[in-house]
Write a protein that holds these residues in place. Structure first.
Motif, PDB file in Angstrom:
ATOM      1  N   VAL A  70     -16.677 -11.447 -11.669  1.00 26.17           N
ATOM      2  CA  VAL A  70     -17.212 -10.169 -11.219  1.00 26.17           C
ATOM      3  C   VAL A  70     -16.438  -9.708  -9.981  1.00 26.17           C
ATOM      4  O   VAL A  70     -16.235 -10.475  -9.043  1.00 26.17           O
ATOM      5  N   GLY A  71     -16.011  -8.474 -10.007  1.00 26.84           N
ATOM      6  CA  GLY A  71     -15.276  -7.919  -8.875  1.00 26.84           C
ATOM      7  C   GLY A  71     -13.774  -8.014  -8.996  1.00 26.84           C
ATOM      8  O   GLY A  71     -13.069  -7.758  -8.015  1.00 26.84           O
ATOM      9  N   LYS A  72     -13.264  -8.351 -10.188  1.00 23.11           N
ATOM     10  CA  LYS A  72     -11.811  -8.447 -10.354  1.00 23.11           C
ATOM     11  C   LYS A  72     -11.144  -7.096 -10.101  1.00 23.11           C
ATOM     12  O   LYS A  72     -10.110  -7.018  -9.423  1.00 23.11           O
ATOM     13  N   SER A  73     -11.704  -6.035 -10.639  1.00 24.81           N
ATOM     14  CA  SER A  73     -11.114  -4.711 -10.435  1.00 24.81           C
ATOM     15  C   SER A  73     -11.138  -4.307  -8.966  1.00 24.81           C
ATOM     16  O   SER A  73     -10.213  -3.639  -8.476  1.00 24.81           O
ATOM     17  N   ILE A  74     -12.188  -4.731  -8.247  1.00 22.61           N
ATOM     18  CA  ILE A  74     -12.254  -4.426  -6.810  1.00 22.61           C
ATOM     19  C   ILE A  74     -11.145  -5.160  -6.067  1.00 22.61           C
ATOM     20  O   ILE A  74     -10.502  -4.608  -5.163  1.00 22.61           O
ATOM     21  N   LEU A  75     -10.903  -6.424  -6.449  1.00 17.70           N
ATOM     22  CA  LEU A  75      -9.839  -7.197  -5.815  1.00 17.70           C
ATOM     23  C   LEU A  75      -8.481  -6.547  -6.052  1.00 17.70           C
ATOM     24  O   LEU A  75      -7.655  -6.453  -5.133  1.00 17.70           O
ATOM     25  N   ILE A  76      -8.233  -6.087  -7.269  1.00 15.23           N
ATOM     26  CA  ILE A  76      -6.964  -5.431  -7.570  1.00 15.23           C
ATOM     27  C   ILE A  76      -6.810  -4.153  -6.744  1.00 15.23           C
ATOM     28  O   ILE A  76      -5.729  -3.852  -6.220  1.00 15.23           O
ATOM     29  N   THR A  77      -7.901  -3.404  -6.593  1.00 17.72           N
ATOM     30  CA  THR A  77      -7.853  -2.179  -5.786  1.00 17.72           C
ATOM     31  C   THR A  77      -7.582  -2.488  -4.326  1.00 17.72           C
ATOM     32  O   THR A  77      -6.795  -1.793  -3.665  1.00 17.72           O
ATOM     33  N   LEU A  78      -8.212  -3.541  -3.798  1.00 17.25           N
ATOM     34  CA  LEU A  78      -8.011  -3.897  -2.397  1.00 17.25           C
ATOM     35  C   LEU A  78      -6.589  -4.375  -2.127  1.00 17.25           C
ATOM     36  O   LEU A  78      -6.062  -4.176  -1.025  1.00 17.25           O
ATOM     37  N   ILE A  79      -5.967  -5.011  -3.112  1.00 20.98           N
ATOM     38  CA  ILE A  79      -4.582  -5.443  -2.937  1.00 20.98           C
ATOM     39  C   ILE A  79      -3.667  -4.241  -2.725  1.00 20.98           C
ATOM     40  O   ILE A  79      -2.704  -4.304  -1.951  1.00 20.98           O
ATOM     41  N   ASP A  80      -3.988  -3.131  -3.379  1.00 18.71           N
ATOM     42  CA  ASP A  80      -3.169  -1.920  -3.240  1.00 18.71           C
ATOM     43  C   ASP A  80      -3.541  -1.083  -2.017  1.00 18.71           C
ATOM     44  O   ASP A  80      -2.894  -0.060  -1.761  1.00 18.71           O
ATOM     45  N   LEU A  81      -4.558  -1.484  -1.276  1.00 21.54           N
ATOM     46  CA  LEU A  81      -5.033  -0.673  -0.155  1.00 21.54           C
ATOM     47  C   LEU A  81      -3.964  -0.384   0.898  1.00 21.54           C
ATOM     48  O   LEU A  81      -3.871   0.758   1.369  1.00 21.54           O
ATOM     49  N   PRO A  82      -3.127  -1.355   1.314  1.00 18.21           N
ATOM     50  CA  PRO A  82      -2.111  -1.045   2.331  1.00 18.21           C
ATOM     51  C   PRO A  82      -1.118   0.024   1.909  1.00 18.21           C
ATOM     52  O   PRO A  82      -0.495   0.654   2.768  1.00 18.21           O
ATOM     53  N   PHE A  83      -0.942   0.241   0.600  1.00 17.56           N
ATOM     54  CA  PHE A  83      -0.054   1.309   0.160  1.00 17.56           C
ATOM     55  C   PHE A  83      -0.646   2.680   0.418  1.00 17.56           C
ATOM     56  O   PHE A  83       0.093   3.674   0.480  1.00 17.56           O
ATOM     57  N   ALA A  84      -1.972   2.766   0.551  1.00 18.78           N
ATOM     58  CA  ALA A  84      -2.644   4.052   0.724  1.00 18.78           C
ATOM     59  C   ALA A  84      -3.045   4.333   2.169  1.00 18.78           C
ATOM     60  O   ALA A  84      -3.349   5.482   2.507  1.00 18.78           O
ATOM     61  N   VAL A  85      -3.068   3.307   3.017  1.00 16.19           N
ATOM     62  CA  VAL A  85      -3.507   3.462   4.406  1.00 16.19           C
ATOM     63  C   VAL A  85      -2.285   3.499   5.316  1.00 16.19           C
ATOM     64  O   VAL A  85      -1.350   2.703   5.168  1.00 16.19           O
ATOM     65  N   SER A  86      -2.286   4.406   6.258  1.00 16.54           N
ATOM     66  CA  SER A  86      -1.196   4.493   7.227  1.00 16.54           C
ATOM     67  C   SER A  86      -1.144   3.221   8.074  1.00 16.54           C
ATOM     68  O   SER A  86      -2.186   2.709   8.502  1.00 16.54           O
ATOM     69  N   PRO A  87       0.053   2.680   8.337  1.00 17.02           N
ATOM     70  CA  PRO A  87       0.146   1.493   9.197  1.00 17.02           C
ATOM     71  C   PRO A  87      -0.457   1.706  10.580  1.00 17.02           C
ATOM     72  O   PRO A  87      -1.025   0.777  11.165  1.00 17.02           O
ATOM     73  N   VAL A  88      -0.352   2.915  11.112  1.00 16.94           N
ATOM     74  CA  VAL A  88      -0.939   3.201  12.424  1.00 16.94           C
ATOM     75  C   VAL A  88      -2.457   3.052  12.368  1.00 16.94           C
ATOM     76  O   VAL A  88      -3.075   2.492  13.287  1.00 16.94           O
ATOM     77  N   ILE A  89      -3.069   3.523  11.296  1.00 12.78           N
ATOM     78  CA  ILE A  89      -4.515   3.383  11.140  1.00 12.78           C
ATOM     79  C   ILE A  89      -4.903   1.918  11.034  1.00 12.78           C
ATOM     80  O   ILE A  89      -5.908   1.479  11.625  1.00 12.78           O
ATOM     81  N   SER A  90      -4.139   1.140  10.302  1.00  7.01           N
ATOM     82  CA  SER A  90      -4.458  -0.292  10.184  1.00  7.01           C
ATOM     83  C   SER A  90      -4.351  -0.984  11.531  1.00  7.01           C
ATOM     84  O   SER A  90      -5.179  -1.841  11.871  1.00  7.01           O
ATOM     85  N   GLY A  91      -3.346  -0.626  12.330  1.00  6.90           N
ATOM     86  CA  GLY A  91      -3.249  -1.209  13.666  1.00  6.90           C
ATOM     87  C   GLY A  91      -4.421  -0.817  14.541  1.00  6.90           C
ATOM     88  O   GLY A  91      -4.956  -1.640  15.296  1.00  6.90           O
ATOM     89  N   LEU A  92      -4.866   0.429  14.431  1.00  7.64           N
ATOM     90  CA  LEU A  92      -6.024   0.876  15.201  1.00  7.64           C
ATOM     91  C   LEU A  92      -7.283   0.123  14.794  1.00  7.64           C
ATOM     92  O   LEU A  92      -8.122  -0.205  15.642  1.00  7.64           O
ATOM     93  N   PHE A 130       2.870  -7.267  -1.666  1.00  8.22           N
ATOM     94  CA  PHE A 130       4.154  -7.391  -2.346  1.00  8.22           C
ATOM     95  C   PHE A 130       4.223  -8.621  -3.252  1.00  8.22           C
ATOM     96  O   PHE A 130       4.663  -8.519  -4.406  1.00  8.22           O
ATOM     97  N   VAL A 131       3.835  -9.772  -2.765  1.00  5.52           N
ATOM     98  CA  VAL A 131       3.941 -10.985  -3.572  1.00  5.52           C
ATOM     99  C   VAL A 131       2.962 -10.932  -4.736  1.00  5.52           C
ATOM    100  O   VAL A 131       3.317 -11.231  -5.887  1.00  5.52           O
ATOM    101  N   ALA A 132       1.724 -10.556  -4.469  1.00  2.21           N
ATOM    102  CA  ALA A 132       0.723 -10.503  -5.533  1.00  2.21           C
ATOM    103  C   ALA A 132       1.117  -9.496  -6.608  1.00  2.21           C
ATOM    104  O   ALA A 132       0.985  -9.764  -7.809  1.00  2.21           O
ATOM    105  N   ARG A 133       1.627  -8.344  -6.194  1.00  2.86           N
ATOM    106  CA  ARG A 133       1.982  -7.301  -7.150  1.00  2.86           C
ATOM    107  C   ARG A 133       3.186  -7.704  -8.010  1.00  2.86           C
ATOM    108  O   ARG A 133       3.355  -7.204  -9.120  1.00  2.86           O
ATOM    109  N   GLU A 134       4.045  -8.559  -7.519  1.00  2.00           N
ATOM    110  CA  GLU A 134       5.163  -9.051  -8.326  1.00  2.00           C
ATOM    111  C   GLU A 134       4.723 -10.165  -9.269  1.00  2.00           C
ATOM    112  O   GLU A 134       5.251 -10.284 -10.382  1.00  2.00           O
TER     113      GLU A 134
END
Length: 301
Positions: free
Chosen positions: A109-131, A172-176
């Motif tokens: 349960v939650g496999k699709s959520i895990l896949i979505t979270l792996i892609d999260l850094p591609f959608a979030v600005s690095p500046v926002i993540s640092g903040l 990167f590693v997980a997506r490859e």
């Protein structure tokens, strides 16, 4: 001639049937136009900036170029960048293998959520993540008081830089590995389990050899991204000279101080590391293609 197989004449192509690939090529002017546009973009946005960086770096000669690396701040920035990259590559390798294995080998349960979270850094600005890390681990953050009471520094220190770099590089590693392990299936692991092999033996002897080139490919992409990360690290580092400045941050400081030769010299080192990374990446791609073409095909019944 008796016993000779009868000659087979291919039937005529029906009217309106698709032609072979040799007849589907575009006109010459279209091909040259597309090639010209591609080369123009590559030259304008890739080759020209790299040439400009090395031209400015050697503008005052080799002596001034190598003198730029004698600075203690430059040496510390290089060491910090390589240290952060090494830590992130190891941790992302472990995470990537674990995540890809869980996604491709198990149902939960939650496999699709895990896949979505792996892609999260591609959608979030690095500046926002640092903040976000500042809001969590800063002195006024959610956990900042507890870390301060226990004399543990996260923000404006190496742990914060590693956390920020980990966030932007962990897909990167997980997506490859996910598509590689999906294509591999589970038959070989199940056969090894039936023959009595343990979990570690199955991973070391069966799974790892099948994913080694995909794993190396992901690690190369991860290292390239980690060495060049600027936005997230800029927020959590504090720009403390000789302590928390990575190589990209050091280049920015030198440029703002009008030390153009030194800044471009450090930038040329970062560009050289990127070129070496691309060469290794291309070699891994060649090895992956070579292994796929060299593998024996299944007999046709």
């Amino acid at each position: 001639m008796a016993g000779a197989p009868p000659s087979v004449t291919p039937p005529p192509r029906a009217k309106g049937a698709p032609r072979s690939a040799a007849h589907l090529t575009e006109p010459a002017w279209v091909r040259w136009l597309l090639i010209g546009i591609s080369l123009a973009f590559v030259g304008l946005f890739l080759v020209l900036p790299i040439v400009a960086v090395f031209t400015e770096a050697f503008r005052k000669g080799l002596g001034a170029y190598f003198a730029s690396f004698h600075d203690r701040a430059a040496y510390h920035a290089i060491v910090l960048t390589l240290t952060t990259t090494a830590i992130c590559v190891v941790l992302n390798g472990v995470f990537g293998i674990a995540a890809a294995w869980a996604i491709t080998k198990f149902r939960f349960v939650g496999k699709s959520i895990l896949i979505t979270l792996i892609d999260l850094p591609f959608a979030v600005s690095p500046v926002i993540s640092g903040l976000v890390f500042v809001l969590l681990f800063g002195l006024q953050g959610v956990f900042g008081g507890w870390f301060q009471d226990h004399d543990i520094r996260i923000i404006f220190a190496l742990p914060g830089i590693v956390l920020a770099t980990l966030f932007v590089t962990f897909p990167f590693v997980a997506r490859e590995l996910i598509p590689v392990m999906q294509a591999q299936g589970t038959e070989e692991e199940e056969a090894a389990r039936v023959l009595g092999a343990g979990g570690f033996t199955i991973f070391w002897r069966v799974t790892l050899p099948a994913i080694k080139w995909g794993l190396l490919y992901g690690l190369i992409l991860c290292s390239a991204r980690a060495m060049g990360e600027f936005g997230a690290v800029s927020v959590v580092s504090g720009h403390i000279r000789n302590q928390t400045n990575t190589l990209p941050l050091h280049i920015e400081i030198l440029y703002n101080e009008y030390q153009f030769v030194a800044s471009f010299a450090c930038a040329s080192l970062l560009s050289l590391l990127a070129v070496i990374t691309l060469i290794i990446k291309r070699f891994i791609e060649w090895r992956m293609h070579h292994d796929e073409t060299a593998s024996p095909s299944e007999p046709t019944p």
